[in-house]
Design an enzyme around this catalytic site. Structure first.
Site, mmCIF file in Angstrom:
data_model
loop_
_atom_site.group_PDB
_atom_site.id
_atom_site.type_symbol
_atom_site.label_atom_id
_atom_site.label_comp_id
_atom_site.label_asym_id
_atom_site.label_seq_id
_atom_site.Cartn_x
_atom_site.Cartn_y
_atom_site.Cartn_z
ATOM 1 N N ASP A 55 57.029 73.843 67.161
ATOM 2 C CA ASP A 55 56.160 73.116 68.083
ATOM 3 C C ASP A 55 54.906 72.579 67.389
ATOM 4 O OD1 ASP A 55 55.162 75.757 67.856
ATOM 5 O OD2 ASP A 55 54.111 75.602 69.767
ATOM 6 N N HIS A 56 54.886 72.688 66.057
ATOM 7 C CA HIS A 56 53.815 72.092 65.253
ATOM 8 C C HIS A 56 54.364 71.135 64.198
ATOM 9 C CE1 HIS A 56 50.484 74.759 66.681
ATOM 10 N NE2 HIS A 56 51.557 75.391 67.123
ATOM 11 N N ASP B 259 47.188 77.686 65.503
ATOM 12 C CA ASP B 259 47.352 78.798 66.439
ATOM 13 C C ASP B 259 46.619 80.047 65.979
ATOM 14 O OD1 ASP B 259 48.915 77.164 67.975
ATOM 15 O OD2 ASP B 259 50.791 78.246 67.651
ATOM 16 N N HIS C 7 46.828 74.535 71.670
ATOM 17 C CA HIS C 7 47.446 74.834 72.964
ATOM 18 C C HIS C 7 46.391 74.913 74.062
ATOM 19 C CE1 HIS C 7 51.554 75.824 71.616
ATOM 20 N NE2 HIS C 7 50.971 76.291 70.525
ATOM 21 N N HIS D 222 50.944 75.234 60.211
ATOM 22 C CA HIS D 222 51.957 76.266 59.979
ATOM 23 C C HIS D 222 53.320 75.718 60.381
ATOM 24 C CE1 HIS D 222 50.865 76.895 64.206
ATOM 25 N NE2 HIS D 222 51.934 77.654 64.385
#
Length: 243
Positions: free
Chosen positions: A60-61, A133, A171, A56
């Site tokens: 942070d990805h 996520d 995470h 996605h």
């Protein structure tokens, strides 16, 4: 030969996954939050990164996409539903598409809710799923761009994967998720046992993922929710939880 999968910690609690096929010598990276630790790990192992797979669009990805692409020429594969938000994308994929790493095939699963176009990559023959996520150890992603009904459908779908499937989430949230899981299902002995293991692992500085579908079926209050309404209640409670 089996895929080699390496966990790379990044930022405060992200995990980037470096995946290598020894037969073809191809290497891809899933959801690079940053470029530097990925390039360093690949260089240390003598692996040439050939592709980046995004689940996605969140920074942070995808934050390492441009740097890795510039350094290696890697092809960026990203969800078609988020093309406008991942400008580094070279190839867009959606539900049912096959993405290859050497001779290893991953099927694309559309799992919207955390973001509108979120996807997961399932290597059926390798027993591995990269879920970004959407699914966490004892948790699920926040509903930033979707609904509880969508996340419930995602949980039900992922629950049907073989129980031994290894789940690579992005995470290290297991300890906080587990505290809420204990509150949601205080009589679930499997959660009590798992949290003892998680607390011990974290005290030693060890990671708690990947997890498995079997472990989540036993201990994840979101995968165990019996309806979208119950999942919605649990997600709202988790968002406010301070335990």
């Amino acid at each position: 030969m089996a895929l080699e999968i390496v966990r790379i910690p990044a930022l405060s609690d992200n995990y980037i996954w470096l995946v290598h096929d020894p037969d073809s010598a191809e290497t891809m990276v899933v959801d690079p939050a940053q470029a530097e630790p990925v390039l360093a790990e690949a260089d240390k192992r003598g692996w040439a990164i050939t592709a980046i797979w995004n689940t996605h669009w969140h920074p942070d990805h995808t934050g390492g996409n441009a740097g890795i692409k510039a350094a290696t020429g890697a092809e960026v594969i990203a969800p078609a539903g988020e093309a406008e938000r991942i400008p580094t994308a070279d190839k867009l994929v959606g539900e049912g598409d096959a993405v290859m790493l050497g001779h290893h095939a991953a099927r694309v699963m559309e799992v919207p809710a955390h973001t509108a176009g979120h996807v997961a990559y399932h290597f059926a023959e390798d027993g591995a799923a990269f879920v970004g996520d959407t699914l966490f150890a004892m948790g699920c992603g926040r509903l930033f761009e979707g609904t509880a009904a969508q996340m419930f459908a995602n949980m039900q779908r992922l629950a049907k994967l073989p129980p031994e499937t290894r789940v690579y989430c992005a995470h290290e949230y297991t300890q906080s998720n587990g505290r809420y899981a204990l509150a949601a299902e205080p009589d679930n002995a499997a959660i009590v046992r798992r949290m003892a293991e998680v607390d011990a692992a974290r005290a030693r500085g060890e990671a708690t993922v990947p997890t498995t579908i079997a472990a989540e079926l036993a201990t994840n209050p979101f995968m165990r929710a019996q309806s979208a309404e119950i999942l919605a209640e649990r997600r709202a409670a988790k968002d406010a939880f301070r335990g």
